[in-house]
Design an enzyme around this catalytic site. Structure first.
Site, PDB file in Angstrom:
ATOM      1  N   ILE A 104       0.831  -1.198   0.000  1.00 57.06           N
ATOM      2  CA  ILE A 104       0.000   0.000   0.000  1.00 57.06           C
ATOM      3  C   ILE A 104       0.869   1.253   0.000  1.00 57.06           C
ATOM      4  O   ILE A 104       1.990   1.233   0.510  1.00 57.06           O
ATOM      5  CB  ILE A 104      -0.978  -0.017   1.210  1.00 57.06           C
ATOM      6  CG1 ILE A 104      -1.943   1.168   1.168  1.00 57.06           C
ATOM      7  CG2 ILE A 104      -0.237  -0.115   2.532  1.00 57.06           C
ATOM      8  CD1 ILE A 104      -3.092   1.079   2.174  1.00 57.06           C
ATOM      9  N   CYS A 105       0.341   2.317  -0.578  1.00 53.60           N
ATOM     10  CA  CYS A 105       0.956   3.648  -0.587  1.00 53.60           C
ATOM     11  C   CYS A 105       2.217   3.631  -1.463  1.00 53.60           C
ATOM     12  O   CYS A 105       2.152   3.349  -2.643  1.00 53.60           O
ATOM     13  CB  CYS A 105       1.227   4.113   0.839  1.00 53.60           C
ATOM     14  SG  CYS A 105       1.598   5.866   0.996  1.00 53.60           S
ATOM     15  N   ALA A 106       3.363   3.936  -0.897  1.00 59.30           N
ATOM     16  CA  ALA A 106       4.608   3.931  -1.659  1.00 59.30           C
ATOM     17  C   ALA A 106       5.224   2.541  -1.735  1.00 59.30           C
ATOM     18  O   ALA A 106       6.127   2.304  -2.539  1.00 59.30           O
ATOM     19  CB  ALA A 106       5.614   4.905  -1.047  1.00 59.30           C
ATOM     20  N   TYR A 125       0.695   5.146  -4.393  1.00 60.26           N
ATOM     21  CA  TYR A 125       0.550   6.530  -3.965  1.00 60.26           C
ATOM     22  C   TYR A 125       0.743   7.460  -5.171  1.00 60.26           C
ATOM     23  O   TYR A 125       1.649   7.243  -5.983  1.00 60.26           O
ATOM     24  CB  TYR A 125       1.573   6.849  -2.882  1.00 60.26           C
ATOM     25  CG  TYR A 125       1.357   8.184  -2.242  1.00 60.26           C
ATOM     26  CD1 TYR A 125       0.336   8.372  -1.320  1.00 60.26           C
ATOM     27  CD2 TYR A 125       2.160   9.276  -2.577  1.00 60.26           C
ATOM     28  CE1 TYR A 125       0.119   9.610  -0.727  1.00 60.26           C
ATOM     29  CE2 TYR A 125       1.959  10.509  -1.985  1.00 60.26           C
ATOM     30  CZ  TYR A 125       0.933  10.671  -1.064  1.00 60.26           C
ATOM     31  OH  TYR A 125       0.712  11.899  -0.497  1.00 60.26           O
TER      32      TYR A 125
END
Length: 187
Positions: A104-106, A125
């Site tokens: 998740i995200c970066a 992200y």
């Protein structure tokens, strides 16, 4: 019982880790938190201290037995995870063995740099797209599943991400039960 491992490095995004751990445990998934530092205590990006269940050195059997490996975002946590040679080897082996990986995200950047996203649908992200090397990007979706890979965009998508992990590891009905229990609504 399904098993999952989540890797915590200094600067991890607390919401992306803790919300996922909480929701998976509500879904009766055996989650092991693994410190990638020299201590069980790992400091998140917002200076929240979390005590991991295992140290990297002591977690190899749990990692091998896991049905899913989970990478939370947050900086500099993602940078530390991405540089960890042992974790790189674990992720590459997991892909070959069909073990599920989620990020998740970066954190999907780690998978991109390892070539794991080539030809796979993914998201991450905003602004990390160029580092999701070879991925078929779908920036409109909060959570993208392609085979054994699940990616998501950031803190605001942590709950739908966690619910998707429960759906994959347990069932859609268990995920729906938790969604109602935590009063979460999404499209």
């Amino acid at each position: 019982m399904s098993k999952a491992c989540i890797f915590l490095a200094t600067g991890f995004e607390e919401t992306e880790a803790i919300a996922v751990i909480d929701i998976l445990r509500r879904g009766r998934v055996d989650v092991t938190t693994i410190s990638m530092t020299d201590s069980h205590a790992v400091m998140g990006r917002s200076r929240i201290l979390v005590t991991a269940d295992k140290m990297w050195e002591d977690a190899q059997q749990r990692i091998e037995e896991a049905d899913m490996l989970i990478l939370p975002g947050g900086q500099p946590g993602v940078t530390y995870l991405g540089r960890h040679k042992g974790l790189q080897e674990v992720l590459e082996k997991a892909v070959k063995q069909g073990q599920r990986i989620s990020a998740i995200c970066a954190a999907p950047v780690i998978l991109g740099h390892l070539g794991i996203l080539k030809g796979k649908k993914a998201t991450g992200y905003p602004g990390t797209e160029s580092e999701l090397e070879g991925a078929i990007l779908d920036p409109r979706k909060e959570v993208v599943k392609d085979g054994h890979l699940i990616t998501s965009r950031g803190v605001g998508t942590a709950v739908p991400f966690a619910l998707k992990l429960v759906e994959v590891l347990q069932s859609k009905s268990v995920a729906e039960e938790i969604r109602r229990e935590i009063v979460f609504q999404y499209d």
